[in-house]
Enzyme design. Structure first.
Site, PDB file in Angstrom:
ATOM      1  N   SER A  54       0.758  -1.012  -0.039  1.00 25.34           N
ATOM      2  CA  SER A  54       0.346   0.018  -0.078  1.00 25.34           C
ATOM      3  C   SER A  54       1.164   1.582  -0.085  1.00 25.34           C
ATOM      4  O   SER A  54       0.119   2.701  -0.014  1.00 25.34           O
ATOM      5  CB  SER A  54      -0.712   0.037   1.355  1.00 25.34           C
ATOM      6  OG  SER A  54      -0.026  -0.045   2.375  1.00 25.34           O
ATOM      7  N   THR A  88     -41.580  24.558  -9.298  1.00 24.99           N
ATOM      8  CA  THR A  88     -41.526  23.248  -8.980  1.00 24.99           C
ATOM      9  C   THR A  88     -41.730  22.390 -10.312  1.00 24.99           C
ATOM     10  O   THR A  88     -42.515  22.653 -10.865  1.00 24.99           O
ATOM     11  CB  THR A  88     -43.155  23.316  -7.700  1.00 24.99           C
ATOM     12  OG1 THR A  88     -44.275  23.602  -8.495  1.00 24.99           O
ATOM     13  CG2 THR A  88     -42.965  24.467  -6.382  1.00 24.99           C
ATOM     14  N   HIS A  89     -41.163  21.344  -9.553  1.00 27.12           N
ATOM     15  CA  HIS A  89     -41.313  20.696 -11.452  1.00 27.12           C
ATOM     16  C   HIS A  89     -40.553  21.227 -12.386  1.00 27.12           C
ATOM     17  O   HIS A  89     -40.784  20.984 -13.328  1.00 27.12           O
ATOM     18  CB  HIS A  89     -42.881  20.071 -11.976  1.00 27.12           C
ATOM     19  CG  HIS A  89     -43.699  20.321 -10.098  1.00 27.12           C
ATOM     20  ND1 HIS A  89     -43.738  18.774  -9.515  1.00 27.12           N
ATOM     21  CD2 HIS A  89     -44.405  20.569  -9.300  1.00 27.12           C
ATOM     22  CE1 HIS A  89     -44.920  18.805  -8.425  1.00 27.12           C
ATOM     23  NE2 HIS A  89     -45.463  19.459  -8.460  1.00 27.12           N
ATOM     24  N   SER A 107     -16.258  25.145 -27.969  1.00 27.16           N
ATOM     25  CA  SER A 107     -16.346  23.315 -28.983  1.00 27.16           C
ATOM     26  C   SER A 107     -15.216  23.148 -29.782  1.00 27.16           C
ATOM     27  O   SER A 107     -15.115  24.069 -30.388  1.00 27.16           O
ATOM     28  CB  SER A 107     -17.334  23.406 -28.737  1.00 27.16           C
ATOM     29  OG  SER A 107     -17.988  22.660 -30.397  1.00 27.16           O
ATOM     30  N   LYS A 140     -20.005  27.985 -29.225  1.00 23.14           N
ATOM     31  CA  LYS A 140     -20.614  27.297 -27.968  1.00 23.14           C
ATOM     32  C   LYS A 140     -19.408  27.783 -27.053  1.00 23.14           C
ATOM     33  O   LYS A 140     -18.311  28.368 -27.148  1.00 23.14           O
ATOM     34  CB  LYS A 140     -20.146  25.911 -28.084  1.00 23.14           C
ATOM     35  CG  LYS A 140     -21.328  25.326 -29.235  1.00 23.14           C
ATOM     36  CD  LYS A 140     -22.062  24.512 -28.328  1.00 23.14           C
ATOM     37  CE  LYS A 140     -22.694  23.681 -27.366  1.00 23.14           C
ATOM     38  NZ  LYS A 140     -23.234  22.422 -26.628  1.00 23.14           N
ATOM     39  N   ASN A 149     -19.038  26.074 -23.175  1.00 19.53           N
ATOM     40  CA  ASN A 149     -20.020  25.148 -22.028  1.00 19.53           C
ATOM     41  C   ASN A 149     -19.457  25.511 -20.373  1.00 19.53           C
ATOM     42  O   ASN A 149     -18.210  25.582 -20.376  1.00 19.53           O
ATOM     43  CB  ASN A 149     -18.903  23.984 -22.882  1.00 19.53           C
ATOM     44  CG  ASN A 149     -19.646  23.643 -23.859  1.00 19.53           C
ATOM     45  OD1 ASN A 149     -20.850  23.946 -24.657  1.00 19.53           O
ATOM     46  ND2 ASN A 149     -19.091  22.111 -25.290  1.00 19.53           N
ATOM     47  N   GLU A 185     -20.678  20.690 -15.238  1.00 23.00           N
ATOM     48  CA  GLU A 185     -20.938  19.702 -15.261  1.00 23.00           C
ATOM     49  C   GLU A 185     -20.148  18.444 -15.237  1.00 23.00           C
ATOM     50  O   GLU A 185     -20.348  17.162 -14.589  1.00 23.00           O
ATOM     51  CB  GLU A 185     -20.457  19.787 -16.864  1.00 23.00           C
ATOM     52  CG  GLU A 185     -22.005  20.117 -17.385  1.00 23.00           C
ATOM     53  CD  GLU A 185     -21.604  20.387 -19.958  1.00 23.00           C
ATOM     54  OE1 GLU A 185     -22.127  19.672 -19.738  1.00 23.00           O
ATOM     55  OE2 GLU A 185     -20.679  20.764 -19.592  1.00 23.00           O
ATOM     56  N   TYR A 187      -9.198  -6.571  13.302  1.00 17.39           N
ATOM     57  CA  TYR A 187      -8.472  -5.887  12.056  1.00 17.39           C
ATOM     58  C   TYR A 187      -8.978  -7.094  11.494  1.00 17.39           C
ATOM     59  O   TYR A 187      -8.143  -8.855  11.125  1.00 17.39           O
ATOM     60  CB  TYR A 187      -7.029  -5.583  12.110  1.00 17.39           C
ATOM     61  CG  TYR A 187      -6.462  -4.959  10.943  1.00 17.39           C
ATOM     62  CD1 TYR A 187      -6.315  -3.417  10.609  1.00 17.39           C
ATOM     63  CD2 TYR A 187      -5.956  -5.957  10.524  1.00 17.39           C
ATOM     64  CE1 TYR A 187      -6.381  -3.219   9.714  1.00 17.39           C
ATOM     65  CE2 TYR A 187      -5.069  -5.469   8.858  1.00 17.39           C
ATOM     66  CZ  TYR A 187      -5.414  -3.557   8.477  1.00 17.39           C
ATOM     67  OH  TYR A 187      -5.171  -3.888   7.651  1.00 17.39           O
ATOM     68  N   GLN A 212      -7.006  -1.862   4.420  1.00 21.51           N
ATOM     69  CA  GLN A 212      -6.870  -0.965   3.612  1.00 21.51           C
ATOM     70  C   GLN A 212      -6.437  -0.949   2.109  1.00 21.51           C
ATOM     71  O   GLN A 212      -6.442   0.973   1.729  1.00 21.51           O
ATOM     72  CB  GLN A 212      -4.898  -2.367   2.791  1.00 21.51           C
ATOM     73  CG  GLN A 212      -3.754  -2.042   2.374  1.00 21.51           C
ATOM     74  CD  GLN A 212      -3.304  -2.270   2.480  1.00 21.51           C
ATOM     75  OE1 GLN A 212      -1.729  -2.665   3.546  1.00 21.51           O
ATOM     76  NE2 GLN A 212      -2.385  -2.805   1.117  1.00 21.51           N
TER      77      GLN A 212
HETATM   78  N1  ARG Z   1      -1.288  -0.931   5.336  1.00 18.56           N
HETATM   79  C1  ARG Z   1      -2.381  -1.563   7.013  1.00 18.56           C
HETATM   80  C2  ARG Z   1      -3.701  -1.216   5.867  1.00 18.56           C
HETATM   81  O1  ARG Z   1      -3.572   0.066   6.044  1.00 18.56           O
HETATM   82  C3  ARG Z   1      -1.740  -1.414   7.697  1.00 18.56           C
HETATM   83  C4  ARG Z   1      -1.976  -2.511   8.612  1.00 18.56           C
HETATM   84  C5  ARG Z   1      -1.537  -3.951   8.828  1.00 18.56           C
HETATM   85  N2  ARG Z   1      -1.939  -4.618   9.428  1.00 18.56           N
HETATM   86  C6  ARG Z   1      -1.316  -6.077   9.567  1.00 18.56           C
HETATM   87  N3  ARG Z   1      -1.770  -6.697   9.927  1.00 18.56           N
HETATM   88  N4  ARG Z   1      -1.425  -6.584   8.759  1.00 18.56           N
HETATM   89  O2  ARG Z   1      -4.383  -1.657   6.858  1.00 18.56           O
END
Ligand code: ARG
Length: 483
Positions: free
Chosen positions: A31, A163-164, A291, A297, A299, A304, A331, A336
């Site tokens: 991560s 309204t509407h 455009s 145009k 836009n 949007e 956990y 993650q």
């Molecule tokens: N990168 C992990 C997360 O975002 C950190 C916690 C990881 N804990 C574990 N027991 N692998 O949740």
């Protein structure tokens, strides 16, 4: 761990594993390339933890000193871009801890005493999000101020209220804008409420069950400014819950979704108002594009896109809430997956709020001290539109009620009058008095004031109504509230 160097995360749990992770699995489980965004919160949390460990005599004073020194260098390395983030070290936590150990040796290895990445990451996300919520609060104030400024200049400007999407009754343009100020002020309340529950400390929950070391969790909470409304330390009271629930992130994304929905409604109106068929407002050219094929145009791309990005934020809400639903305590690695939707929600919302404050209110010109380039209002076009569609028909019915007719009869009488006006292709106020009296003899000359847009507007003076005096009172209230 045998060496001072912790280059590979497998060395963090080491001996049990008989083969290294495959490259694909490494990439799949890592991560660091998104959670490195949490680095400041990670260091802040680690320093608070280390300070407490030292105060409790769990690590020595020199260890704490070394940890601070190492973290100061890491901060500088990350800020300068010199820090080398390693995929092998999976996440922001292991990357920073490994570098710390490289820099300060054993003290770095002692930092993780009485802590797990499970309570560490939950703390980091909460600390980071708290800062973003504070930023969003400021941006919402800016946007409300911009709307109030435009409202102040347009109290007497009349447009058809719908309204509407059918012409209903005339309203003040300021009143219309203040409706959005109400929505954004409730959004700000919601974020402030989410902040209370975000600002609680999971650290000290350790992996899931608490820890054998004599931690002082309240001390850490105080250091990190995690306090309740009475100034007492706010600590997650159940370790299993502390490491595992992400309800604060879900709540935040729900509040963000609602805020984007309000932006999206406003966008839809801007888009309609800017079309040639309305011609009510213009936004500055820098918020529009041309455009490539149709030279005439301009836009409304920004409104949007904001309308489109609302779908994206609502999608993140669905993603996060679904992420949580099947998880047993405590956990799980699923969590993650909370980060990318949360980060993108914050980025999308903050960018959108910034752009809208400027698009509505304009930019400060430092030379003149005035704001320039905000919303341009075409009052005559609004008023001309309000003249169409018999917007004051209700006023005629109310007039007849005041003359003694039951409301339902008055309603029916006015329907006949509207039908006649339609066949003459004119407004009710353009029918001669004798014709109007044909619908009911009690109608007198004063009816023309009632049928006028201004008369209609100022007659709606109930609290929260569109009468200019009411609208001015609301503007004053918002001014006082927003500072
Ligand atoms: N990168 C992990 C997360 O975002 C950190 C916690 C990881 N804990 C574990 N027991 N692998 O949740």
């Amino acid at each position: 761990m045998s060496s001072n160097q912790l280059d590979k995360k497998s060395e963090a749990w080491s001996a049990l594993f008989s083969e290294p992770m495959s490259e694909l699995v490494k990439r799949y489980t890592a991560s660091v390339f998104f959670d490195k965004r949490l680095w400041q919160a990670d260091i802040e949390g680690s320093l608070a933890h280390a300070e407490m460990l030292a105060a409790q005599g769990i690590i020595g004073p020199s260890d704490y000193h070394d940890i601070r020194r190492g973290m100061a260098q890491i901060t500088q390395e990350i800020e300068s871009g010199a820090f080398e983030w390693k995929l092998d070290l999976e996440d922001v936590h292991l990357n920073i801890e490994a570098r710390l150990t490289q820099l300060v040796g054993d003290a770095g290895k002692r930092l993780h005493t009485g802590r797990s990445r499970n309570d560490q990451v939950a703390t980091d996300v909460r600390l980071w999000l708290r800062g973003e919520i504070d930023l969003i609060g400021g941006l919402l104030t800016d946007l409300q101020r911009a709307l109030v400024e435009v409202a102040e200049k347009n109290v007497e400007v009349i447009l058809p209220g719908f309204t509407h999407l059918q012409v209903a009754q005339p309203v003040s343009f300021a009143h219309h804008l203040l409706a959005y100020v109400e929505m954004f002020s409730r959004d700000a309340e919601r974020f402030a409420d989410v902040r209370r529950r975000t600002n609680r400390l999971p650290l000290g929950s350790a992996a899931l069950a608490g820890t054998t070391y004599p931690l002082d969790r309240e001390r850490v909470a105080r250091t990190l400014g995690m306090l309740d409304e009475h100034g007492a330390p706010a600590v997650c009271q159940n370790s299993l819950d502390g490491v595992s629930d992400r309800d604060f992130a879900i709540e935040f994304t729900a509040a963000a979704s609602l805020c984007m929905v309000h932006i999206s409604r406003f966008s839809e109106e801007l888009i309609l108002w800017m079309s040639q068929n309305f011609g009510f407002v213009k936004i500055a050219d820098r918020f529009t594009t041309g455009s490539s094929i149709m030279p005439q145009k301009k836009n409304p791309d920004v409104p949007e896109l904001a309308r489109g990005k609302t779908g994206r934020v609502v999608g993140h809400l669905m993603g996060l809430i679904t992420l949580m639903k099947g998880q047993p305590l405590a956990y799980n690695k699923d969590n993650q997956e909370d980060k990318e939707p949360l980060f993108d929600t914050v980025d999308t919302l903050t960018d959108t709020l910034r752009i809208f404050a400027e698009m509505v209110g304009g930019q400060l010109n430092p030379a003149t001290g005035a704001k320039e380039g905000g919303l341009t209002v075409n009052a005559p076009a609004m008023e001309a539109a309000a003249q169409k569609g018999y917007a004051t028909a209700t006023d005629l019915a109310d007039y007849l009620v005041k003359k003694g007719l039951p409301f339902r009869d008055a309603h029916e009488t006015v329907a006949h009058a509207v039908k006649a006006a339609t066949s003459h292709n004119c407004d009710l106020s353009e029918l001669p008095l004798t014709v109007l009296q044909g619908f009911h003899p009690s109608i007198e000359k004063d009816v023309y004031e009632v049928l006028s847009l201004r008369g209609s507007l100022s007659a709606r003076h109930t609290l929260g109504g569109t009468a200019p005096a009411q609208v001015r009172a609301q503007i004053a209230r918002h001014r006082a509230r927003l500072g």
